[in-house]
Design a protein around this motif. Sequence first.
Motif, PDB file in Angstrom:
ATOM      1  N   THR A  29       0.813  -1.225  -0.122  1.00  0.00           N
ATOM      2  CA  THR A  29      -0.312   0.020  -0.054  1.00  0.00           C
ATOM      3  C   THR A  29       0.847   0.961  -0.084  1.00  0.00           C
ATOM      4  OG1 THR A  29      -1.585  -1.078   1.188  1.00  0.00           O
ATOM      5  CG2 THR A  29      -1.703   0.755   1.194  1.00  0.00           C
ATOM      6  N   PRO A  30       0.706   2.237  -1.089  1.00  0.00           N
ATOM      7  CA  PRO A  30       1.474   3.609  -1.241  1.00  0.00           C
ATOM      8  C   PRO A  30       1.440   4.158   0.684  1.00  0.00           C
ATOM      9  CG  PRO A  30      -0.011   3.024  -2.605  1.00  0.00           C
ATOM     10  CD  PRO A  30      -0.577   2.148  -2.191  1.00  0.00           C
ATOM     11  N   LEU A  31       2.881   5.060   1.242  1.00  0.00           N
ATOM     12  CA  LEU A  31       2.300   5.152   1.896  1.00  0.00           C
ATOM     13  C   LEU A  31       1.211   6.704   2.294  1.00  0.00           C
ATOM     14  CD1 LEU A  31       6.252   4.734   3.425  1.00  0.00           C
ATOM     15  CD2 LEU A  31       4.559   3.862   4.029  1.00  0.00           C
ATOM     16  N   PHE A  32       1.599   6.947   1.491  1.00  0.00           N
ATOM     17  CA  PHE A  32       0.446   8.136   1.386  1.00  0.00           C
ATOM     18  C   PHE A  32      -0.341   7.682   1.731  1.00  0.00           C
ATOM     19  CE2 PHE A  32      -2.284  11.558  -0.620  1.00  0.00           C
ATOM     20  CZ  PHE A  32      -1.481  13.133  -0.308  1.00  0.00           C
ATOM     21  N   ASP A  33      -1.200   7.175   0.757  1.00  0.00           N
ATOM     22  CA  ASP A  33      -2.768   6.477   0.914  1.00  0.00           C
ATOM     23  C   ASP A  33      -2.735   6.040   2.757  1.00  0.00           C
ATOM     24  OD1 ASP A  33      -3.041   6.588  -1.456  1.00  0.00           O
ATOM     25  OD2 ASP A  33      -2.919   4.349  -1.837  1.00  0.00           O
ATOM     26  N   THR A  34      -1.651   5.728   3.659  1.00  0.00           N
ATOM     27  CA  THR A  34      -1.792   5.054   5.088  1.00  0.00           C
ATOM     28  C   THR A  34      -1.154   6.141   6.087  1.00  0.00           C
ATOM     29  OG1 THR A  34       0.287   4.227   5.162  1.00  0.00           O
ATOM     30  CG2 THR A  34      -1.520   3.111   4.267  1.00  0.00           C
ATOM     31  N   ARG A  35      -1.100   7.803   5.245  1.00  0.00           N
ATOM     32  CA  ARG A  35      -0.286   8.503   6.643  1.00  0.00           C
ATOM     33  C   ARG A  35      -1.291   8.947   7.091  1.00  0.00           C
ATOM     34  NH1 ARG A  35      -3.089  10.470   2.296  1.00  0.00           N
ATOM     35  NH2 ARG A  35      -4.557  12.691   2.214  1.00  0.00           N
ATOM     36  N   ALA A  36      -2.614   9.323   7.304  1.00  0.00           N
ATOM     37  CA  ALA A  36      -3.517   8.711   8.502  1.00  0.00           C
ATOM     38  C   ALA A  36      -3.075   8.334  10.196  1.00  0.00           C
ATOM     39  CB  ALA A  36      -4.935   8.771   8.336  1.00  0.00           C
ATOM     40  N   ALA A  37      -2.891   6.894   9.839  1.00  0.00           N
ATOM     41  CA  ALA A  37      -2.473   6.074  10.747  1.00  0.00           C
ATOM     42  C   ALA A  37      -1.474   6.868  11.304  1.00  0.00           C
ATOM     43  CB  ALA A  37      -2.389   5.063   9.875  1.00  0.00           C
ATOM     44  N   ARG A  38      -0.260   7.534  10.984  1.00  0.00           N
ATOM     45  CA  ARG A  38       1.009   8.112  11.637  1.00  0.00           C
ATOM     46  C   ARG A  38       0.296   9.450  11.843  1.00  0.00           C
ATOM     47  NH1 ARG A  38       1.400   5.155   7.396  1.00  0.00           N
ATOM     48  NH2 ARG A  38       2.400   6.677   5.718  1.00  0.00           N
ATOM     49  N   ALA A  39      -0.413   9.743  11.552  1.00  0.00           N
ATOM     50  CA  ALA A  39      -0.948  11.039  12.108  1.00  0.00           C
ATOM     51  C   ALA A  39       0.546  11.681  13.944  1.00  0.00           C
ATOM     52  CB  ALA A  39      -2.061  11.706  12.192  1.00  0.00           C
ATOM     53  N   SER A  40      -0.195  10.663  14.974  1.00  0.00           N
ATOM     54  CA  SER A  40       0.897  11.481  16.248  1.00  0.00           C
ATOM     55  C   SER A  40       2.259  11.504  15.983  1.00  0.00           C
ATOM     56  CB  SER A  40       0.008  10.041  16.990  1.00  0.00           C
ATOM     57  OG  SER A  40       1.263   8.765  16.739  1.00  0.00           O
ATOM     58  N   ALA A  41       2.354  11.344  14.686  1.00  0.00           N
ATOM     59  CA  ALA A  41       3.986  11.067  14.581  1.00  0.00           C
ATOM     60  C   ALA A  41       5.247  10.020  15.366  1.00  0.00           C
ATOM     61  CB  ALA A  41       4.607  12.080  14.493  1.00  0.00           C
ATOM     62  N   LYS A  42       3.998   8.457  16.169  1.00  0.00           N
ATOM     63  CA  LYS A  42       5.054   8.158  17.250  1.00  0.00           C
ATOM     64  C   LYS A  42       5.880   6.930  16.691  1.00  0.00           C
ATOM     65  CE  LYS A  42       3.834   5.067  21.061  1.00  0.00           C
ATOM     66  NZ  LYS A  42       2.645   4.382  21.839  1.00  0.00           N
ATOM     67  N   GLN A  43       7.167   7.733  17.180  1.00  0.00           N
ATOM     68  CA  GLN A  43       8.512   6.430  16.794  1.00  0.00           C
ATOM     69  C   GLN A  43       7.514   5.130  16.168  1.00  0.00           C
ATOM     70  OE1 GLN A  43      12.161   7.433  17.023  1.00  0.00           O
ATOM     71  NE2 GLN A  43      13.002   5.273  17.425  1.00  0.00           N
ATOM     72  N   SER A  44       7.289   4.716  16.657  1.00  0.00           N
ATOM     73  CA  SER A  44       6.459   2.956  17.016  1.00  0.00           C
ATOM     74  C   SER A  44       5.983   2.775  15.404  1.00  0.00           C
ATOM     75  CB  SER A  44       6.492   2.538  17.792  1.00  0.00           C
ATOM     76  OG  SER A  44       5.451   3.024  18.031  1.00  0.00           O
ATOM     77  N   LEU A  45       5.291   3.585  15.092  1.00  0.00           N
ATOM     78  CA  LEU A  45       4.535   3.430  14.352  1.00  0.00           C
ATOM     79  C   LEU A  45       5.181   3.589  12.773  1.00  0.00           C
ATOM     80  CD1 LEU A  45       1.685   5.980  14.752  1.00  0.00           C
ATOM     81  CD2 LEU A  45       1.268   3.468  14.861  1.00  0.00           C
ATOM     82  N   TYR A  46       6.915   3.958  12.572  1.00  0.00           N
ATOM     83  CA  TYR A  46       7.053   4.009  11.248  1.00  0.00           C
ATOM     84  C   TYR A  46       8.102   2.660  11.944  1.00  0.00           C
ATOM     85  CZ  TYR A  46       5.920   9.216  10.921  1.00  0.00           C
ATOM     86  OH  TYR A  46       4.973   9.294  10.975  1.00  0.00           O
ATOM     87  N   THR A  47       8.760   2.257  12.828  1.00  0.00           N
ATOM     88  CA  THR A  47       9.592   1.499  13.325  1.00  0.00           C
ATOM     89  C   THR A  47       9.211   0.256  13.246  1.00  0.00           C
ATOM     90  OG1 THR A  47      10.317   2.493  15.152  1.00  0.00           O
ATOM     91  CG2 THR A  47      11.381   3.348  13.679  1.00  0.00           C
ATOM     92  N   ASP A  48       8.345   0.150  13.108  1.00  0.00           N
ATOM     93  CA  ASP A  48       7.348  -1.550  13.971  1.00  0.00           C
ATOM     94  C   ASP A  48       6.950  -2.184  13.200  1.00  0.00           C
ATOM     95  OD1 ASP A  48       8.728  -1.591  16.477  1.00  0.00           O
ATOM     96  OD2 ASP A  48       6.953  -1.224  17.930  1.00  0.00           O
ATOM     97  N   GLY A  49       6.234  -1.186  11.983  1.00  0.00           N
ATOM     98  CA  GLY A  49       5.699  -2.066  11.177  1.00  0.00           C
ATOM     99  C   GLY A  49       6.026  -1.570   9.625  1.00  0.00           C
ATOM    100  N   LEU A  50       6.619  -0.442   9.471  1.00  0.00           N
ATOM    101  CA  LEU A  50       7.845  -0.165   7.847  1.00  0.00           C
ATOM    102  C   LEU A  50       8.695  -0.758   7.675  1.00  0.00           C
ATOM    103  CD1 LEU A  50       6.018   3.359   7.813  1.00  0.00           C
ATOM    104  CD2 LEU A  50       4.495   1.237   7.545  1.00  0.00           C
ATOM    105  N   HIS A  51       8.439  -1.054   6.528  1.00  0.00           N
ATOM    106  CA  HIS A  51      10.368  -1.428   6.427  1.00  0.00           C
ATOM    107  C   HIS A  51      10.973  -0.369   5.927  1.00  0.00           C
ATOM    108  CE1 HIS A  51       8.649  -6.621   4.479  1.00  0.00           C
ATOM    109  NE2 HIS A  51       8.007  -5.550   6.003  1.00  0.00           N
ATOM    110  N   GLY A  52      12.470  -0.146   6.335  1.00  0.00           N
ATOM    111  CA  GLY A  52      12.973   0.671   6.013  1.00  0.00           C
ATOM    112  C   GLY A  52      14.126   1.156   6.585  1.00  0.00           C
TER     113      GLY A  52
END
Length: 157
Positions: A29-52
């Motif tokens: 899924t494009p990250l743009f489409d799921t950006r609302a799920a990361r609106a709080s900018a909590k680091q774990s939303l990026y580091t635990d579920g996404l690849h990179g």
Amino acid sequence: FEADVQVRGAQGNVNDVVVFLLFSDPSGTPLFDTRAARASAKQSLYTDGLHGYAFFFWGKGGVTTPANIRLRDCPGAHLLLETNAHSVESGRTYRIAIEKEGPGLRFSVDGLLLASHDAGADDVANPVHSRGLIGLKTWNTELAWDNILVTRPATAR
């Protein structure tokens, strides 16, 4: 990836600079489409579920202490390297560079290589990331970014 970055201010002199490299959603899924799920900018939303890869360059609560440089492999935020070098002082502009060629990753500040890692040579990492987006993030820090340059290595063209 290269950019000029300057800390304009920070709570507790944290001076936090974060660059996400080759980030993607494992579902495709494009990250743009799921950006609302990361609106709080909590680091774990990026580091635990996404690849990179996540590069952290931060001042550890003071501008006179060496900066802490970390490279994490996501998902799981696996620590690939950590070192204390250079500084992240408020009001000073730094030229940061992140290079990825094959499994090799290098982080430089003002032309000085401060950290490098072969992402294909460890046993805790995910498969080597080869595609995705670049992201800029911070925590309790006001940053100014300028002169952002993204290029492919000459060998990849």
